[in-house]
Design a protein around this motif. Structure first.
Motif, PDB file in Angstrom:
ATOM      1  N   ALA A 135      -2.170  -0.355  -6.175  1.00  0.00           N
ATOM      2  CA  ALA A 135      -1.780  -0.397  -4.760  1.00  0.00           C
ATOM      3  C   ALA A 135      -0.259  -0.316  -4.610  1.00  0.00           C
ATOM      4  N   THR A 136       0.472  -0.977  -5.496  1.00  0.00           N
ATOM      5  CA  THR A 136       1.937  -0.964  -5.431  1.00  0.00           C
ATOM      6  C   THR A 136       2.487   0.426  -5.741  1.00  0.00           C
ATOM      7  N   TYR A 138       8.383  -4.299  -9.051  1.00  0.00           N
ATOM      8  CA  TYR A 138       8.684  -2.923  -8.645  1.00  0.00           C
ATOM      9  C   TYR A 138       9.904  -2.875  -7.741  1.00  0.00           C
ATOM     10  N   PHE A 139      10.188  -3.951  -7.031  1.00  0.00           N
ATOM     11  CA  PHE A 139      11.414  -4.037  -6.226  1.00  0.00           C
ATOM     12  C   PHE A 139      12.645  -3.937  -7.132  1.00  0.00           C
ATOM     13  N   LEU A 140      12.651  -4.745  -8.214  1.00  0.00           N
ATOM     14  CA  LEU A 140      13.780  -4.728  -9.148  1.00  0.00           C
ATOM     15  C   LEU A 140      13.842  -3.401  -9.898  1.00  0.00           C
ATOM     16  N   ALA A 141      12.649  -2.857 -10.247  1.00  0.00           N
ATOM     17  CA  ALA A 141      12.615  -1.564 -10.940  1.00  0.00           C
ATOM     18  C   ALA A 141      13.199  -0.461 -10.062  1.00  0.00           C
ATOM     19  N   THR A 142      12.873  -0.482  -8.768  1.00  0.00           N
ATOM     20  CA  THR A 142      13.384   0.536  -7.835  1.00  0.00           C
ATOM     21  C   THR A 142      14.890   0.402  -7.662  1.00  0.00           C
ATOM     22  N   GLN A 143      15.393  -0.821  -7.653  1.00  0.00           N
ATOM     23  CA  GLN A 143      16.845  -1.017  -7.571  1.00  0.00           C
ATOM     24  C   GLN A 143      17.543  -0.440  -8.802  1.00  0.00           C
ATOM     25  N   ASN A 144      16.935  -0.631  -9.976  1.00  0.00           N
ATOM     26  CA  ASN A 144      17.509  -0.052 -11.199  1.00  0.00           C
ATOM     27  C   ASN A 144      17.473   1.476 -11.154  1.00  0.00           C
ATOM     28  N   ILE A 145      16.369   2.036 -10.626  1.00  0.00           N
ATOM     29  CA  ILE A 145      16.262   3.492 -10.470  1.00  0.00           C
ATOM     30  C   ILE A 145      17.380   4.008  -9.557  1.00  0.00           C
ATOM     31  N   GLN A 146      17.609   3.285  -8.458  1.00  0.00           N
ATOM     32  CA  GLN A 146      18.644   3.680  -7.495  1.00  0.00           C
ATOM     33  C   GLN A 146      20.026   3.691  -8.151  1.00  0.00           C
ATOM     34  N   LYS A 147      20.314   2.671  -8.979  1.00  0.00           N
ATOM     35  CA  LYS A 147      21.622   2.592  -9.658  1.00  0.00           C
ATOM     36  C   LYS A 147      21.793   3.753 -10.632  1.00  0.00           C
ATOM     37  N   PHE A 166       5.918   2.356 -14.750  1.00  0.00           N
ATOM     38  CA  PHE A 166       5.142   3.447 -14.155  1.00  0.00           C
ATOM     39  C   PHE A 166       4.303   4.143 -15.226  1.00  0.00           C
ATOM     40  N   PRO A 167       3.035   4.434 -14.942  1.00  0.00           N
ATOM     41  CA  PRO A 167       2.186   5.142 -15.899  1.00  0.00           C
ATOM     42  C   PRO A 167       2.745   6.529 -16.207  1.00  0.00           C
ATOM     43  N   ASN A 168       2.328   7.061 -17.356  1.00  0.00           N
ATOM     44  CA  ASN A 168       2.820   8.359 -17.809  1.00  0.00           C
ATOM     45  C   ASN A 168       2.460   9.472 -16.828  1.00  0.00           C
ATOM     46  N   MET A 169       1.288   9.358 -16.200  1.00  0.00           N
ATOM     47  CA  MET A 169       0.864  10.380 -15.250  1.00  0.00           C
ATOM     48  C   MET A 169       1.831  10.478 -14.075  1.00  0.00           C
ATOM     49  N   VAL A 170       2.302   9.350 -13.590  1.00  0.00           N
ATOM     50  CA  VAL A 170       3.253   9.338 -12.477  1.00  0.00           C
ATOM     51  C   VAL A 170       4.568   9.990 -12.900  1.00  0.00           C
ATOM     52  N   ILE A 171       5.043   9.642 -14.095  1.00  0.00           N
ATOM     53  CA  ILE A 171       6.298  10.221 -14.608  1.00  0.00           C
ATOM     54  C   ILE A 171       6.181  11.749 -14.713  1.00  0.00           C
ATOM     55  N   GLN A 172       5.046  12.218 -15.229  1.00  0.00           N
ATOM     56  CA  GLN A 172       4.859  13.658 -15.399  1.00  0.00           C
ATOM     57  C   GLN A 172       4.805  14.376 -14.051  1.00  0.00           C
ATOM     58  N   MET A 173       4.135  13.783 -13.056  1.00  0.00           N
ATOM     59  CA  MET A 173       4.056  14.390 -11.722  1.00  0.00           C
ATOM     60  C   MET A 173       5.430  14.458 -11.068  1.00  0.00           C
ATOM     61  N   VAL A 174       6.231  13.415 -11.246  1.00  0.00           N
ATOM     62  CA  VAL A 174       7.590  13.403 -10.692  1.00  0.00           C
ATOM     63  C   VAL A 174       8.442  14.462 -11.380  1.00  0.00           C
ATOM     64  N   ALA A 175       8.270  14.602 -12.709  1.00  0.00           N
ATOM     65  CA  ALA A 175       9.026  15.624 -13.455  1.00  0.00           C
ATOM     66  C   ALA A 175       8.686  17.025 -12.940  1.00  0.00           C
ATOM     67  N   ILE A 176       7.402  17.287 -12.712  1.00  0.00           N
ATOM     68  CA  ILE A 176       6.980  18.590 -12.173  1.00  0.00           C
ATOM     69  C   ILE A 176       7.569  18.808 -10.784  1.00  0.00           C
ATOM     70  N   GLY A 177       7.562  17.749  -9.964  1.00  0.00           N
ATOM     71  CA  GLY A 177       8.113  17.835  -8.614  1.00  0.00           C
ATOM     72  C   GLY A 177       9.598  18.140  -8.615  1.00  0.00           C
ATOM     73  N   GLU A 178      10.346  17.518  -9.532  1.00  0.00           N
ATOM     74  CA  GLU A 178      11.791  17.766  -9.612  1.00  0.00           C
ATOM     75  C   GLU A 178      12.072  19.197 -10.087  1.00  0.00           C
ATOM     76  N   GLU A 179      11.298  19.669 -11.066  1.00  0.00           N
ATOM     77  CA  GLU A 179      11.532  21.013 -11.603  1.00  0.00           C
ATOM     78  C   GLU A 179      11.160  22.099 -10.598  1.00  0.00           C
ATOM     79  N   SER A 180      10.104  21.863  -9.823  1.00  0.00           N
ATOM     80  CA  SER A 180       9.621  22.888  -8.884  1.00  0.00           C
ATOM     81  C   SER A 180      10.250  22.768  -7.501  1.00  0.00           C
ATOM     82  N   GLY A 181      11.001  21.698  -7.251  1.00  0.00           N
ATOM     83  CA  GLY A 181      11.595  21.499  -5.928  1.00  0.00           C
ATOM     84  C   GLY A 181      10.607  21.029  -4.885  1.00  0.00           C
TER      85      GLY A 181
END
Length: 404
Positions: free
Chosen positions: A268-269, A303-312, A330-345
């Motif tokens: 859910a988070t 996840y609040f602290l993790a997001t703050q670290n991501i922002q920094k 974050f699970p590996n699937m989420v990381i891979q989807m974000v990587a695809i999103g960044e590469e494809s715009g």
């Protein structure tokens, strides 16, 4: 000479306007005569005024109220209704007087020259930074109706996830409370009656019966201490949880490690994180600024602290994929989807797909937990209540064997 202030009361009034339509409202005044005169000067006739009796506590504005208002605002603006008229329509049509007053205050600010986002920012209790940032982005880009529609959809999905989590947690908690109350009633009222009966037997009682009777004696003697300790402990726990950051960090970390519910809370988070970031990024909010709102909307301190670290890390030039991977939450699937999103715009689309996936996972998990909890709770209640009944009837069974 000192002026003595007259005591004012709240009066409810009804009347007919110039078109013959029945209208009603409230007014704070010193007397019914003053209310009638004031309303009559506005062209209202057939006036009835009634003093509001007693203290009426204002209804709380819930997240559901804000979500419904957002959807109504988006729908009416898309239909071409003027903004100020929207506030009138929604305010008068709402059953919660607190919502009506809130919308009237916002409308008044907009009428005096404030932007819509500035008017919302004056009420941070109901409109968080994410809400205000999206409204501001919509105003600047001239696409307020589209962003309101996106914001309403976002809030509806988040509200649905919260509702499912609550339903999954409330059911077992309510059963535990009911089981405790039933056990307490048996221990305080039922077992002592059996104890008086057994005292006339003059025989050695079985060990389970003696154990239950000893627990019953403790309940009867210290029931006030037991209930006050449990009530005080729960109050202190939730009071500390709300106000102590260290307590929140510890409890949110423990919640994620719970056997069954931990995985549900984690999904859910992640769904909320992905949905929030997708909505903000699609609205054109800069990533670093968007992550600030995402952190506040995460709902979990880990996840609040993790997001703050991501922002920094992003502010120093790190990619979102690497920054998220470095947090190890974050699970590996989420990381891979974000990587695809960044590469494809198409980062917003990929994050939306992640949110859709985990929202579906939450639905499946809630259904699985509900089907699993029912037999488990039945077994626990059966063992608890059945064990007590058997322990109290064992001496009677033994007496029957002796007589037989």
């Amino acid at each position: 000479m000192a002026v003595i202030a007259k005591k004012e009361f709240i009066f409810q009034w009804e009347g007919l306007d110039k078109k013959g339509k029945r209208i009603k409202g409230e007014m704070k005044a010193a007397s019914e005569i003053f209310v009638s005169a004031t309303i009559r000067r506005q062209g209202i006739s057939n006036i009835t005024v009634k003093k509001q009796s007693g203290f009426k506590r204002p209804k709380k504005i819930t997240e559901k109220d804000v979500t419904l208002f957002t959807r109504q605002l988006a729908t009416m603006l898309k239909a071409g209704v003027p903004l100020l008229q929207v506030f009138d329509i929604v305010g008068k049509g709402n059953n919660n007087p607190s919502v009506t007053k809130l919308l009237a205050d916002i409308k008044s600010d907009v009428e005096t020259g404030s932007s819509l986002s500035q008017a919302f920012r004056k009420h941070p209790l109901y409109f968080d930074s994410l809400f205000c940032n999206l409204i501001g982005a919509g105003e600047q880009a001239g696409i307020l109706d589209s962003l309101l529609d996106r914001l309403a959809s976002y809030k509806e999905k988040i509200l649905a996830i919260k509702s499912k989590i609550k339903s999954a947690l409330i059911y077992p908690i309510s059963i535990i409370v009911v089981a405790f109350v039933i056990t307490a009633v048996i221990m305080i009222f039922v077992v002592p009656a059996f104890k008086d009966l057994f005292s006339s037997f003059g025989a050695q009682l079985p060990a389970p019966t003696l154990l239950v009777m000893a627990i019953s004696d403790a309940f009867v003697a210290y029931w006030w201490l037991i209930f006050s300790t449990i009530g005080g402990g729960l109050w202190f726990f939730f009071y500390t949880w709300k106000r102590s950051v260290n307590m929140q960090n510890t409890m949110d970390r423990l919640l994620l490690k719970l056997p069954i519910f931990g995985e549900l809370i984690k999904k859910a988070t992640i769904a909320r994180f992905s949905r929030t970031l997708s909505t903000m990024f699609a609205a054109g909010v800069p990533l670093v600024e968007a992550l600030e709102s995402v952190a506040g909307a995460s709902g979990n301190r880990v996840y609040f602290l993790a997001t703050q670290n991501i922002q920094k890390e992003i502010s120093t030039g790190t990619s979102l994929t690497v920054a998220m991977d470095n947090t190890n939450v974050f699970p590996n699937m989420v990381i891979q989807m974000v990587a695809i999103g960044e590469e494809s715009g198409a980062l917003d689309e990929m994050l939306a797909k992640v949110a859709d996936f985990y929202e579906a996972e939450v639905d499946d998990a809630v259904a699985a937990i509900s089907s699993l909890m029912e037999p488990v709770i039945m077994v626990v209640l059966g063992v608890l209540i059945g064990g007590l009944v058997i322990a109290m009837y064992l001496p009677i069974f033994k007496m029957g064997e002796v007589v037989g």
